[in-house]
Each structure stands twice: as structure tokens, then as C-alpha cells.
Design a protein around this motif. Structure first.
Motif, PDB file in Angstrom:
ATOM      1  N   GLU A 176     100.572  53.845  72.646  1.00 60.17           N
ATOM      2  CA  GLU A 176     101.386  53.415  71.525  1.00 60.17           C
ATOM      3  C   GLU A 176     100.544  53.313  70.257  1.00 60.17           C
ATOM      4  OE1 GLU A 176     103.104  49.725  72.685  1.00 60.17           O
ATOM      5  OE2 GLU A 176     104.770  50.670  73.757  1.00 60.17           O
ATOM      6  N   SER A 177     101.111  53.776  69.179  1.00 62.96           N
ATOM      7  CA  SER A 177     100.439  53.667  67.889  1.00 62.96           C
ATOM      8  C   SER A 177     100.765  52.303  67.272  1.00 62.96           C
ATOM      9  CB  SER A 177     100.914  54.783  66.959  1.00 62.96           C
ATOM     10  OG  SER A 177     102.282  54.595  66.639  1.00 62.96           O
ATOM     11  N   PRO A 178     100.013  51.886  66.247  1.00 65.45           N
ATOM     12  CA  PRO A 178     100.293  50.603  65.602  1.00 65.45           C
ATOM     13  C   PRO A 178     101.717  50.470  65.083  1.00 65.45           C
ATOM     14  CG  PRO A 178      98.125  51.375  64.967  1.00 65.45           C
ATOM     15  CD  PRO A 178      98.758  52.485  65.761  1.00 65.45           C
ATOM     16  N   SER A 179     102.299  51.566  64.590  1.00 66.06           N
ATOM     17  CA  SER A 179     103.671  51.482  64.075  1.00 66.06           C
ATOM     18  C   SER A 179     104.656  51.163  65.196  1.00 66.06           C
ATOM     19  CB  SER A 179     104.060  52.798  63.393  1.00 66.06           C
ATOM     20  OG  SER A 179     103.984  53.883  64.305  1.00 66.06           O
ATOM     21  N   VAL A 180     104.401  51.692  66.385  1.00 72.71           N
ATOM     22  CA  VAL A 180     105.263  51.392  67.532  1.00 72.71           C
ATOM     23  C   VAL A 180     105.067  49.940  67.966  1.00 72.71           C
ATOM     24  CG1 VAL A 180     105.717  51.921  69.964  1.00 72.71           C
ATOM     25  CG2 VAL A 180     105.338  53.768  68.332  1.00 72.71           C
ATOM     26  N   LYS A 181     103.826  49.483  67.993  1.00 72.02           N
ATOM     27  CA  LYS A 181     103.561  48.090  68.361  1.00 72.02           C
ATOM     28  C   LYS A 181     104.205  47.132  67.367  1.00 72.02           C
ATOM     29  CE  LYS A 181      99.127  49.142  70.594  1.00 72.02           C
ATOM     30  NZ  LYS A 181      97.654  48.967  70.535  1.00 72.02           N
ATOM     31  N   GLU A 182     104.144  47.487  66.100  1.00 72.71           N
ATOM     32  CA  GLU A 182     104.769  46.646  65.078  1.00 72.71           C
ATOM     33  C   GLU A 182     106.273  46.556  65.296  1.00 72.71           C
ATOM     34  OE1 GLU A 182     105.041  46.339  60.187  1.00 72.71           O
ATOM     35  OE2 GLU A 182     104.031  48.023  61.157  1.00 72.71           O
ATOM     36  N   LEU A 201      83.914  67.386  55.601  1.00 74.69           N
ATOM     37  CA  LEU A 201      84.455  66.148  55.054  1.00 74.69           C
ATOM     38  C   LEU A 201      85.957  66.053  55.271  1.00 74.69           C
ATOM     39  CD1 LEU A 201      82.408  65.924  51.728  1.00 74.69           C
ATOM     40  CD2 LEU A 201      82.198  64.430  53.720  1.00 74.69           C
ATOM     41  N   ASN A 202      86.651  67.158  55.139  1.00 76.56           N
ATOM     42  CA  ASN A 202      88.082  67.161  55.434  1.00 76.56           C
ATOM     43  C   ASN A 202      88.345  66.776  56.888  1.00 76.56           C
ATOM     44  OD1 ASN A 202      89.382  67.813  52.985  1.00 76.56           O
ATOM     45  ND2 ASN A 202      88.762  69.953  53.184  1.00 76.56           N
ATOM     46  N   GLY A 203      87.467  67.219  57.771  1.00 75.23           N
ATOM     47  CA  GLY A 203      87.598  66.850  59.188  1.00 75.23           C
ATOM     48  C   GLY A 203      87.416  65.355  59.400  1.00 75.23           C
ATOM     49  N   LEU A 204      86.452  64.754  58.682  1.00 72.01           N
ATOM     50  CA  LEU A 204      86.247  63.308  58.807  1.00 72.01           C
ATOM     51  C   LEU A 204      87.444  62.534  58.270  1.00 72.01           C
ATOM     52  CD1 LEU A 204      82.493  62.973  57.747  1.00 72.01           C
ATOM     53  CD2 LEU A 204      83.456  62.848  60.059  1.00 72.01           C
ATOM     54  N   SER A 205      88.040  63.002  57.181  1.00 76.67           N
ATOM     55  CA  SER A 205      89.238  62.355  56.652  1.00 76.67           C
ATOM     56  C   SER A 205      90.393  62.458  57.645  1.00 76.67           C
ATOM     57  CB  SER A 205      89.627  62.996  55.319  1.00 76.67           C
ATOM     58  OG  SER A 205      90.760  62.367  54.763  1.00 76.67           O
ATOM     59  N   LEU A 206      90.523  63.621  58.262  1.00 76.77           N
ATOM     60  CA  LEU A 206      91.562  63.806  59.275  1.00 76.77           C
ATOM     61  C   LEU A 206      91.299  62.930  60.499  1.00 76.77           C
ATOM     62  CD1 LEU A 206      94.130  65.468  59.770  1.00 76.77           C
ATOM     63  CD2 LEU A 206      92.688  67.227  60.829  1.00 76.77           C
ATOM     64  N   MET A 207      90.039  62.748  60.840  1.00 75.12           N
ATOM     65  CA  MET A 207      89.681  61.873  61.952  1.00 75.12           C
ATOM     66  C   MET A 207      90.110  60.430  61.666  1.00 75.12           C
ATOM     67  SD  MET A 207      85.897  61.076  63.547  1.00 75.12           S
ATOM     68  CE  MET A 207      85.457  60.032  62.143  1.00 75.12           C
ATOM     69  N   LEU A 208      89.924  59.979  60.413  1.00 76.42           N
ATOM     70  CA  LEU A 208      90.360  58.633  60.046  1.00 76.42           C
ATOM     71  C   LEU A 208      91.876  58.504  60.147  1.00 76.42           C
ATOM     72  CD1 LEU A 208      88.048  57.947  56.964  1.00 76.42           C
ATOM     73  CD2 LEU A 208      87.898  56.892  59.233  1.00 76.42           C
ATOM     74  N   ASP A 209      92.598  59.574  59.793  1.00 74.63           N
ATOM     75  CA  ASP A 209      94.060  59.563  59.979  1.00 74.63           C
ATOM     76  C   ASP A 209      94.406  59.386  61.455  1.00 74.63           C
ATOM     77  OD1 ASP A 209      94.580  59.880  57.294  1.00 74.63           O
ATOM     78  OD2 ASP A 209      94.681  62.078  57.409  1.00 74.63           O
ATOM     79  N   ALA A 210      93.683  60.109  62.312  1.00 72.59           N
ATOM     80  CA  ALA A 210      93.960  60.025  63.743  1.00 72.59           C
ATOM     81  C   ALA A 210      93.631  58.646  64.303  1.00 72.59           C
ATOM     82  CB  ALA A 210      93.153  61.100  64.493  1.00 72.59           C
ATOM     83  N   LEU A 211      92.584  58.028  63.772  1.00 70.78           N
ATOM     84  CA  LEU A 211      92.183  56.694  64.261  1.00 70.78           C
ATOM     85  C   LEU A 211      93.243  55.637  63.927  1.00 70.78           C
ATOM     86  CD1 LEU A 211      88.381  56.684  63.390  1.00 70.78           C
ATOM     87  CD2 LEU A 211      89.391  56.675  65.677  1.00 70.78           C
ATOM     88  N   GLU A 212      94.068  55.901  62.939  1.00 71.03           N
ATOM     89  CA  GLU A 212      95.117  54.947  62.600  1.00 71.03           C
ATOM     90  C   GLU A 212      96.244  54.941  63.642  1.00 71.03           C
ATOM     91  OE1 GLU A 212      96.479  55.794  58.684  1.00 71.03           O
ATOM     92  OE2 GLU A 212      94.573  55.306  57.713  1.00 71.03           O
ATOM     93  N   TYR A 213      96.217  55.907  64.539  1.00 74.21           N
ATOM     94  CA  TYR A 213      97.244  55.983  65.584  1.00 74.21           C
ATOM     95  C   TYR A 213      96.797  55.381  66.904  1.00 74.21           C
ATOM     96  CZ  TYR A 213     100.209  58.945  62.703  1.00 74.21           C
ATOM     97  OH  TYR A 213     101.023  59.413  61.704  1.00 74.21           O
ATOM     98  N   VAL A 214      95.609  54.809  66.950  1.00 73.90           N
ATOM     99  CA  VAL A 214      95.105  54.230  68.203  1.00 73.90           C
ATOM    100  C   VAL A 214      94.807  52.754  68.002  1.00 73.90           C
ATOM    101  CG1 VAL A 214      94.171  56.403  68.974  1.00 73.90           C
ATOM    102  CG2 VAL A 214      92.719  54.873  67.660  1.00 73.90           C
TER     103      VAL A 214
END
Length: 461
Positions: free
Chosen positions: A253-259, A448-461
């Protein structure tokens, strides 16, 4: 311009004295007011949450009241009470031992008593609601803090990308302007272009546009460097040692689902708690024991030496209060006198209509929150699918950037070898150097774009 680029290619091909990515981030985070405010807000939110789920403790009280000047030189302790309320707030024990004692110590009159009550509540209490609210407050505090940190890091990455793109574009603009000026000068020298002709004016316009583009890029660079200095405290000198992006698993579950889950559960509990408040159902069982005991000279002062015991039952609903109590007492001659009391109160809630509206509203809120949770599950699936697609797309583009960079490096080495043998021109070597340097910029930007995308993905865990 090409001679300068040629010398740079020979002496220091794309070696830029630059700070490492981790150093830049560490310094920026230490200086960041946003991160400091986020940490303060996080701590305050946790303190507020701790108040919501504070464990219930045993409650107790002790009281004493004395009247020192009484009849027959006696002191009267009219109140010596102690009461205990258990953490569940449904069980209470109280004891009292008021007494009279002669100053001579030759007599005493004691009035001990003990009572016990326990409430059996079949309605829905608010304990789970309080627990959920505390969990939700902690979750929200952590999520807000993580988002603030992630947002700041992505802003820093975007700034570094903008600086690298600006450097790359400025070098290309400088090369374009140099080529245009050289072509214009050669054309005028060879008399292939005559002043005042349409072609002459077109070449002048192209040079003017190239100068304008380069001027705009320089202004943009000043602004970007100012921003970078305000974040880090030192001047921009490039970035090296950019780590590889490591993407987390998007399962669970992502944070939005938990919320949405917390909101659904809290709304449901609020409805049940309010329903129980409007329509209570509980039974209170109680017992009391008391006695009067005379000792010594005060035996005669007591009208009777007795023991009294009572047992009570009280039923409470939304419209009825029924109480039944029974027991008896024993006098000094052990004669038993029974007692029985029955009482009932019926009352109709005058706020019935408003209560009905309140319950209906809370029920609708609970249903809406449940639908919100289901929608959050669907949205979460779609967002993760989109994010996975973006990750796959980035991996392909990054692989292309690596291949392009390797190819441009190989071409530069090839041109260097040709030039050493006298088979290549200075212009070809300069072009190869600039193309290889542009490929290096593109590879860093892709990382750097990959690192930014990684931060987006980390927001789902």
C-alpha cells in the motif's frame, strides 16, 4: 573560439573540478530552512499525537476532614475516604472509615464502609477511535516530513539539471555563433556575399539571433548560479560522483492508500461512537457494605452497633433508566431488617430529530470515506503503472545516453589519433571534443533525472 576548444580538448578534455553529488546535497540540507521547519513541525505533530494515545492510568483520591472539639472530650474524624478508579473507567472502589475517638484514648466509635461498582457497557466506546486518531496523526506527521525532504531534494536535483543544461546549451550557442561569424567573415573575404544584399542581411540576422540566444543563456546562468549559491553557500562548479538510481519495489500500500484507510476507519468509528452516545446500553452492578463499631467508653454512645449490606443493579438505555437495589442490616442483637428499592425513569430525547440528522450525516461521511478508500486503491494502481512506465522509459533513455557517450568518446579518441598522424583537421578534433562533452552533460542529466524519478517512487512506499 574553435582554437580555444581545441586547446581544451588537448589539455583537459571534459575534466571539470566539481563537487560530489552527496556533498552538494549534504551542505544544502544543512543550510535548508525548509528542512529545519519540517523537522520542527514533525516533532510538534508527534507531541500532539502522543497526547491522543496516552495510556489511561489508575485514578485515586484521598480526603480527610476532622472536627477536634466534640462531645465528651472526643475528636471526630468526619471523613477519611479513599477511592480508586481503574484504567478502564468502568470499575470503581471506594472505602471510608470515619470515627470518633476520646482524647483519653479509652473509647472509639468507628464507621467503616466499602463500595464497589462495575459498569458493563455493550455500546461502542471511543477507545479504538482515539487509537486510530493517534496512529493517523503520527502517520500524517511522518508523511508530511518525508514529503518535505523529498520535495527539497527534487528541487535541488532540478536546479543541478538546469545548470548542466544551461552549460551545455551555452557551449553549443557559443559554437554556433563562432561558426556563423567565421562563415560570414569568409563569405565577405571571398566576395561571395556583398554588403547590402539579401544574403548579407540574412547572415547578419542569424548572427544577431545567435548573440541574443547566448545573451539570454548567460542571464539564465547568473540566476541559476545565484540560486545554487543561496542553497549551498558556495559557487557552482559542476557535479560529479552522481550515484546510480535504485528503484524500490512498488508492491504494498502506498501512503495515499493508507491515508484513505485511516479516514475510512475514523469516519466509521465516529458514527458508531455517536450512535452509542445517542443510544446507550449499559448495566452497572454495585455493592456496599458499612458498619458502626463502638469500642470502650463510646459503646454506649452508639444507638446501635450494626452491619449493613446492599447490592444494586442499574440499567441505562436511550429512553429508560431502571434501578433495583436490595439488602439489609443487622442490629446489635443480630436482628435482620431487609430492604428493597425499585425505580424506573422513562424519558424521551427532545433532540431526537437532530440526533437522527447527525447520525445520517455521519453515516454518509463513513460511506463517502469507504468509497474514497476504494478509489484510492484504483488510483494507486494506475499511478504505479504510470510510474513503472516512466521508470522503464528512463532506463531506455539512460542506456541510450551511455551508448551515445561511449560513442562520442571513441570518436574523440579516433579524431585525436588522426590529428597526431596529420590526417585530421583541427576543426574536426574540436567538433569531436564538443560533441563528447555534450554527451557527458547529457549522461549526467539523465542520471539526475533517474534520481528524481527514484524519489517519486520512494513516495509510494
Amino acid at each position: 573560439m574553435k582554437h580555444i576548444a581545441f586547446l581544451l580538448a588537448l589539455l583537459l578534455p571534459f575534466s571539470i573540478s566539481a563537487a560530489s553529488y552527496s556533498d552538494i546535497m549534504n551542505v544544502a540540507e544543512e543550510m535548508s530552512i525548509e528542512e529545519k521547519n519540517a523537522a520542527i513541525s514533525y516533532e510538534s505533530s508527534l507531541l500532539s499525537a502522543s497526547l491522543l494515545d496516552k495510556e489511561d492510568e489508575m485514578g485515586y483520591s484521598v480526603s480527610l476532614r476532622a472536627e477536634p472539639f466534640q462531645y465528651d472530650d472526643a475528636i471526630s474524624i468526619t471523613a477519611l475516604d479513599a477511592s480508586f478508579i481503574f484504567p478502564d473507567e468502568d470499575t470503581e472502589i471506594s472505602a471510608s472509615i470515619p470515627f470518633d475517638v476520646k482524647y483519653s484514648g479509652k473509647g472509639a466509635l468507628l464507621h467503616p464502609s466499602l463500595s464497589l461498582s462495575h459498569r458493563f457497557d455493550w455500546a461502542h466506546d471511543d477507545k479504538r477511535l482515539s487509537s486510530l486518531e493517534a496512529e493517523y496523526a503520527r502517520f500524517t506527521a511522518q508523511e508530511n516530513y518525508d514529503r518535505a525532504i523529498s520535495s527539497f531534494r527534487k528541487n535541488m536535483i532540478s536546479l543541478m539539471i538546469a545548470l548542466l543544461e544551461n552549460e551545455r546549451d551555452m557551449k553549443e550557442a557559443e559554437e554556433t555563433l563562432s561558426d556563423l561569424k567565421k562563415d560570414f567573415s569568409d563569405s565577405v573575404y571571398l566576395r561571395t556575399v556583398t554588403e547590402g544584399t539579401v544574403l548579407y542581411k540574412e547572415l547578419e540576422l542569424l548572427i544577431s539571433r545567435a548573440e541574443g540566444s547566448l545573451s539570454a543563456l548567460k542571464e539564465e546562468r547568473e540566476y541559476l548560479e545565484w540560486r545554487y549559491t543561496s542553497y549551498t553557500g558556495f559557487e557552482w562548479d559542476g557535479v560529479d560522483d552522481i550515484p546510480d538510481a535504485v528503484f524500490p519495489s512498488l508492491e504494498g500500500e502506498s501512503p495515499s492508500v493508507k491515508e484513505a484507510y485511516y479516514e475510512m476507519e475514523i469516519a466509521s468509528e465516529e458514527y458508531l461512537v455517536e450512535k452509542s452516545r445517542i443510544k446507550p446500553l449499559n448495566l452497572t452492578l454495585g455493592g456496599d457494605v458499612s458498619s458502626t463499631v463502638g469500642i470502650g467508653e463510646l459503646i454506649s454512645s452508639s444507638a446501635e452497633e450494626n452491619l449493613k449490606a446492599d447490592l444494586s443493579l442499574a440499567l441505562n438505555t436511550d429512553e429508560w433508566n431502571v434501578e433495583v437495589s436490595g439488602g439489609g442490616s443487622w442490629d446489635r442483637n443480630y436482628s435482620f431488617t431487609p430492604s428493597l428499592s425499585i425505580g424506573a425513569v422513562w424519558s424521551r430525547n427532545t433532540e431526537k430529530d437532530s440526533d437522527t440528522v447527525t447520525l445520517k450525516r455521519l453515516m454518509n461521511d463513513a460511506l463517502s470515506a469507504s468509497n474514497g478508500y476504494q478509489k484510492a486503491l484504483i488510483d494507486d494502481y494506475d499511478e504505479k503503472e504510470s510510474l513503472l512506465s516512466s521508470i522503464l522509459s528512463w532506463k531506455r533513455s539512460y542506456a541510450d545516453a551511455e551508448d551515445e557517450c561511449a560513442y562520442r568518446r571513441a570518436m574523440l579518441e579516433y579524431q585525436e589519433e588522426l590529428y597526431k598522424r596529420g590526417l585530421g583537421t583541427e576543426e574536426d578534433l574540436s567538433d569531436a571534443s564538443l560533441e563528447a562533452e555534450a554527451a557527458e552533460y547529457d549522461l549526467k542529466i539523465a542520471k539526475l533525472n533517474g534520481l528524481s524519478l527514484m524519489l517519486d517512487a520512494l513516495e509510494y512506499v
